[in-house]
Design a protein around this motif. Structure first.
Motif, PDB file in Angstrom:
ATOM      1  N   ILE A 256      -6.285  13.764   3.596  1.00 36.46           N
ATOM      2  CA  ILE A 256      -6.430  13.392   2.183  1.00 36.46           C
ATOM      3  C   ILE A 256      -5.429  14.259   1.447  1.00 36.46           C
ATOM      4  CG2 ILE A 256      -7.619  13.711   0.035  1.00 36.46           C
ATOM      5  CD1 ILE A 256     -10.066  13.134   1.693  1.00 36.46           C
ATOM      6  N   LEU A 257      -5.002  15.640   1.753  1.00 38.18           N
ATOM      7  CA  LEU A 257      -4.154  16.382   0.975  1.00 38.18           C
ATOM      8  C   LEU A 257      -2.671  15.816   1.528  1.00 38.18           C
ATOM      9  CD1 LEU A 257      -5.165  20.169   1.389  1.00 38.18           C
ATOM     10  CD2 LEU A 257      -5.152  18.362  -0.606  1.00 38.18           C
ATOM     11  N   VAL A 258      -2.268  15.155   2.692  1.00 38.11           N
ATOM     12  CA  VAL A 258      -1.264  14.815   3.330  1.00 38.11           C
ATOM     13  C   VAL A 258      -0.937  13.291   2.520  1.00 38.11           C
ATOM     14  CG1 VAL A 258      -0.060  13.452   5.215  1.00 38.11           C
ATOM     15  CG2 VAL A 258      -1.095  15.752   5.479  1.00 38.11           C
ATOM     16  N   GLY A 259      -2.111  12.713   2.311  1.00 40.30           N
ATOM     17  CA  GLY A 259      -1.739  11.350   1.767  1.00 40.30           C
ATOM     18  C   GLY A 259      -1.258  11.620   0.274  1.00 40.30           C
ATOM     19  N   TRP A 260      -2.265  12.235  -0.367  1.00 40.37           N
ATOM     20  CA  TRP A 260      -1.748  12.735  -1.670  1.00 40.37           C
ATOM     21  C   TRP A 260      -0.436  13.206  -1.939  1.00 40.37           C
ATOM     22  CZ3 TRP A 260      -6.990  15.350  -3.457  1.00 40.37           C
ATOM     23  CH2 TRP A 260      -8.032  14.312  -3.788  1.00 40.37           C
ATOM     24  N   GLY A 261      -0.015  14.194  -0.957  1.00 44.06           N
ATOM     25  CA  GLY A 261       1.329  14.822  -1.142  1.00 44.06           C
ATOM     26  C   GLY A 261       2.508  13.490  -0.964  1.00 44.06           C
ATOM     27  N   PHE A 262       2.300  12.699   0.047  1.00 37.97           N
ATOM     28  CA  PHE A 262       3.428  11.708   0.424  1.00 37.97           C
ATOM     29  C   PHE A 262       3.153  10.594  -0.777  1.00 37.97           C
ATOM     30  CE2 PHE A 262       3.695  13.243   4.677  1.00 37.97           C
ATOM     31  CZ  PHE A 262       4.998  13.073   4.719  1.00 37.97           C
ATOM     32  N   ASN A 263       2.231  10.399  -1.468  1.00 37.11           N
ATOM     33  CA  ASN A 263       2.079   9.526  -2.696  1.00 37.11           C
ATOM     34  C   ASN A 263       2.817  10.051  -3.904  1.00 37.11           C
ATOM     35  OD1 ASN A 263       0.684   7.675  -1.185  1.00 37.11           O
ATOM     36  ND2 ASN A 263      -1.308   7.880  -2.405  1.00 37.11           N
ATOM     37  N   LEU A 264       2.772  11.369  -3.994  1.00 35.89           N
ATOM     38  CA  LEU A 264       3.456  12.055  -5.104  1.00 35.89           C
ATOM     39  C   LEU A 264       4.940  12.020  -4.905  1.00 35.89           C
ATOM     40  CD1 LEU A 264       1.140  15.042  -6.049  1.00 35.89           C
ATOM     41  CD2 LEU A 264       1.601  13.129  -7.361  1.00 35.89           C
ATOM     42  N   ILE A 265       5.286  12.207  -3.593  1.00 32.74           N
ATOM     43  CA  ILE A 265       6.694  12.298  -3.315  1.00 32.74           C
ATOM     44  C   ILE A 265       7.329  11.007  -3.495  1.00 32.74           C
ATOM     45  CG2 ILE A 265       8.360  12.642  -1.637  1.00 32.74           C
ATOM     46  CD1 ILE A 265       6.628  14.982  -0.413  1.00 32.74           C
ATOM     47  N   THR A 266       6.655  10.050  -2.844  1.00 35.05           N
ATOM     48  CA  THR A 266       7.270   8.728  -3.028  1.00 35.05           C
ATOM     49  C   THR A 266       7.009   7.759  -4.302  1.00 35.05           C
ATOM     50  OG1 THR A 266       5.361   7.843  -1.734  1.00 35.05           O
ATOM     51  CG2 THR A 266       7.136   8.516  -0.440  1.00 35.05           C
TER      52      THR A 266
ATOM     53  N   VAL B 236       0.843  -1.372   0.065  1.00 34.82           N
ATOM     54  CA  VAL B 236       0.190  -0.109  -0.056  1.00 34.82           C
ATOM     55  C   VAL B 236       1.137   1.160   0.027  1.00 34.82           C
ATOM     56  CG1 VAL B 236      -1.703   1.093   1.305  1.00 34.82           C
ATOM     57  CG2 VAL B 236      -1.746  -1.072   1.291  1.00 34.82           C
ATOM     58  N   ALA B 237       0.521   2.127  -0.732  1.00 38.13           N
ATOM     59  CA  ALA B 237       1.306   3.387  -0.811  1.00 38.13           C
ATOM     60  C   ALA B 237       1.469   4.141   0.519  1.00 38.13           C
ATOM     61  CB  ALA B 237       0.712   4.550  -1.790  1.00 38.13           C
ATOM     62  N   LEU B 238       2.791   4.871   0.823  1.00 37.74           N
ATOM     63  CA  LEU B 238       2.842   5.348   2.116  1.00 37.74           C
ATOM     64  C   LEU B 238       1.863   6.527   2.235  1.00 37.74           C
ATOM     65  CD1 LEU B 238       4.825   5.843   4.673  1.00 37.74           C
ATOM     66  CD2 LEU B 238       5.991   7.578   2.835  1.00 37.74           C
ATOM     67  N   GLY B 239       1.660   7.231   1.487  1.00 37.65           N
ATOM     68  CA  GLY B 239       0.529   8.356   1.679  1.00 37.65           C
ATOM     69  C   GLY B 239      -0.850   7.877   2.276  1.00 37.65           C
ATOM     70  N   THR B 240      -1.209   6.652   1.563  1.00 37.90           N
ATOM     71  CA  THR B 240      -2.680   6.136   1.885  1.00 37.90           C
ATOM     72  C   THR B 240      -2.423   5.588   3.281  1.00 37.90           C
ATOM     73  OG1 THR B 240      -2.881   5.247  -0.439  1.00 37.90           O
ATOM     74  CG2 THR B 240      -4.231   4.342   1.049  1.00 37.90           C
ATOM     75  N   VAL B 241      -1.420   5.087   3.661  1.00 37.51           N
ATOM     76  CA  VAL B 241      -1.182   4.412   5.109  1.00 37.51           C
ATOM     77  C   VAL B 241      -1.381   5.466   6.047  1.00 37.51           C
ATOM     78  CG1 VAL B 241       0.321   3.237   6.509  1.00 37.51           C
ATOM     79  CG2 VAL B 241      -0.018   2.478   4.234  1.00 37.51           C
ATOM     80  N   LEU B 242      -0.456   6.670   5.692  1.00 41.68           N
ATOM     81  CA  LEU B 242      -0.334   7.881   6.464  1.00 41.68           C
ATOM     82  C   LEU B 242      -1.880   8.405   6.748  1.00 41.68           C
ATOM     83  CD1 LEU B 242       2.658   9.633   5.587  1.00 41.68           C
ATOM     84  CD2 LEU B 242       2.403   8.170   7.664  1.00 41.68           C
ATOM     85  N   ALA B 243      -2.585   8.639   5.946  1.00 43.88           N
ATOM     86  CA  ALA B 243      -3.897   9.245   6.005  1.00 43.88           C
ATOM     87  C   ALA B 243      -4.918   8.085   6.568  1.00 43.88           C
ATOM     88  CB  ALA B 243      -4.388   9.241   4.563  1.00 43.88           C
ATOM     89  N   PHE B 244      -4.831   6.761   6.594  1.00 43.69           N
ATOM     90  CA  PHE B 244      -5.491   5.872   7.254  1.00 43.69           C
ATOM     91  C   PHE B 244      -5.314   5.853   8.603  1.00 43.69           C
ATOM     92  CE2 PHE B 244      -6.120   1.547   8.900  1.00 43.69           C
ATOM     93  CZ  PHE B 244      -7.345   1.244   8.721  1.00 43.69           C
ATOM     94  N   MET B 245      -3.772   5.928   9.216  1.00 42.81           N
ATOM     95  CA  MET B 245      -3.416   6.203  10.546  1.00 42.81           C
ATOM     96  C   MET B 245      -3.869   7.441  11.216  1.00 42.81           C
ATOM     97  SD  MET B 245       0.676   4.957  10.199  1.00 42.81           S
ATOM     98  CE  MET B 245       0.846   5.328  12.028  1.00 42.81           C
ATOM     99  N   MET B 246      -3.919   8.637  10.360  1.00 37.19           N
ATOM    100  CA  MET B 246      -4.386   9.827  11.089  1.00 37.19           C
ATOM    101  C   MET B 246      -6.032   9.986  11.253  1.00 37.19           C
ATOM    102  SD  MET B 246      -1.987  12.661   9.083  1.00 37.19           S
ATOM    103  CE  MET B 246      -0.186  12.590   9.360  1.00 37.19           C
ATOM    104  N   SER B 247      -6.531   9.067  10.421  1.00 35.89           N
ATOM    105  CA  SER B 247      -8.002   9.333  10.551  1.00 35.89           C
ATOM    106  C   SER B 247      -8.783   8.600  11.564  1.00 35.89           C
ATOM    107  CB  SER B 247      -8.612   8.947   9.154  1.00 35.89           C
ATOM    108  OG  SER B 247      -8.546   7.496   8.947  1.00 35.89           O
TER     109      SER B 247
END
Length: 320
Positions: free
Chosen positions: A310-320, A266-277
């Motif tokens: 969502i913005l954090v997740g998208w941002g990290f997915n783009l970076i990674t 699973v993409a890093l940004g998706t995981v971070l967004a899931f954890m935060m929510s």
């Protein structure tokens, strides 16, 4: 050399229970036993050490420390204190009420309410131990940013008008605060009590989180995960946030699930967004917070956090 926790998982899953090493049930049980032992060992050590250092820190002292400072300074203190105090989303709400009663700006108070359940040193150490310091720093940095910006956005909407009237009528008491026992024995007793109290409060959520992570690790095919939640899936991030909202846990309990999701691709940004929510935007927290603020402020708070995640997740997915 085999990690002792891996060794324990192998002994229970493959030797004691006789499960096949290449089976889904074997992988799930091995993951569950390994993570239960590892996470609870880390929890006991970290909570005890931090308890020794935190013997003089109480919610009342946190509130008094923030009150009366300039807005930018108070916000920085609120975010920092939220990050180092081990309050889950529901237990930080009473302190939120105390902040409001003390006259601290509501935007600053919301910054604390976001940071407190989402970031703490226990979760940071677990993230470092299980997933590496790089992910730990990314998660903490994103959490601090969301707490700071989220509080500012909330303040722009003048949420004071949506605070329940009874909160403004409460007068702050001037009762004397008992002098804490700062001796080494006193701090030891406080640290042991912290271990017992925090473990009593979170153990079931940690076990549930590990169980969910074990099921994902053992039974969810990596190809399916990669196809639906992997890189390039823009809808995966808001979907992860929506899935996380009904769940109730804390940053500590959700780490095993994140570990399994990352292991499946699973993409890093998706995981971070899931954890935060899960950690900062749960239904139990919303229900408790409703006793203090009205529905417009509650809806705004949930929307600000959801968009931020969502913005954090998208941002990290783009970076990674």
């Amino acid at each position: 050399m085999l990690d002792p926790f891996d060794w324990l998982g192998d002994r229970v899953a493959y030797d004691l229970l006789g499960l096949a090493g290449d089976s889904a049930s074997g992988a799930a049980v091995q993951f569950f036993v390994m993570d239960v032992a590892k996470i609870f060992a880390l929890l006991v050590v970290v909570i005890y050490v931090m308890g020794l250092l935190r013997a003089l820190v109480s919610p009342e002292r946190v509130r008094e420390f923030v009150r009366g400072r300039p807005d930018w300074q108070a916000r920085g203190l609120a975010v920092g204190l939220g990050a180092v105090t081990p309050f889950c989303s529901c237990s930080s709400v009473p302190l939120f009420i105390g902040f409001v009663e003390a006259g601290i700006p509501l935007g600053v108070t919301f910054s604390f309410l976001i940071a407190s359940p989402m970031i703490n040193e226990v979760a940071a150490v677990l993230l470092i131990g299980l997933l590496g310091w790089e992910l730990a720093l990314l998660y903490i940095g994103a959490g601090l940013l969301v707490a700071w910006v989220g509080g500012i956005v909330m303040q722009r909407f003048r949420p004071e008008r949506w605070v329940e009237a009874y909160v403004w009528r409460i007068q702050m008491g001037e009762a004397a605060v008992p002098r804490p026992d700062t001796s080494l024995l006193g701090r030891h007793r406080f640290a042991v009590a912290e271990v017992r109290e925090i473990l009593r409060r979170i153990w079931k959520w940690v076990v549930i989180g590990i169980g969910v992570g074990a099921l994902i690790h053992g039974y969810v095919p990596a190809d399916w995960i990669a196809e639906h939640l992997g890189d390039g899936q823009w809808l995966a991030v808001p979907a992860a946030v929506l899935v996380g909202i009904p769940l109730y846990s804390n940053a500590t309990g959700v780490i095993p699930v994140a570990e399994a999701m990352l292991g499946k691709g699973v993409a890093l940004g998706t995981v971070l967004a899931f954890m935060m929510s899960i950690a900062a935007l749960s239904i139990p927290e919303m229900l408790i917070l409703r006793k203090v603020i009205r529905w417009p402020a509650l809806a705004l708070f949930a929307a600000v956090l959801a968009v931020s995640f969502i913005l954090v997740g998208w941002g990290f997915n783009l970076i990674t």
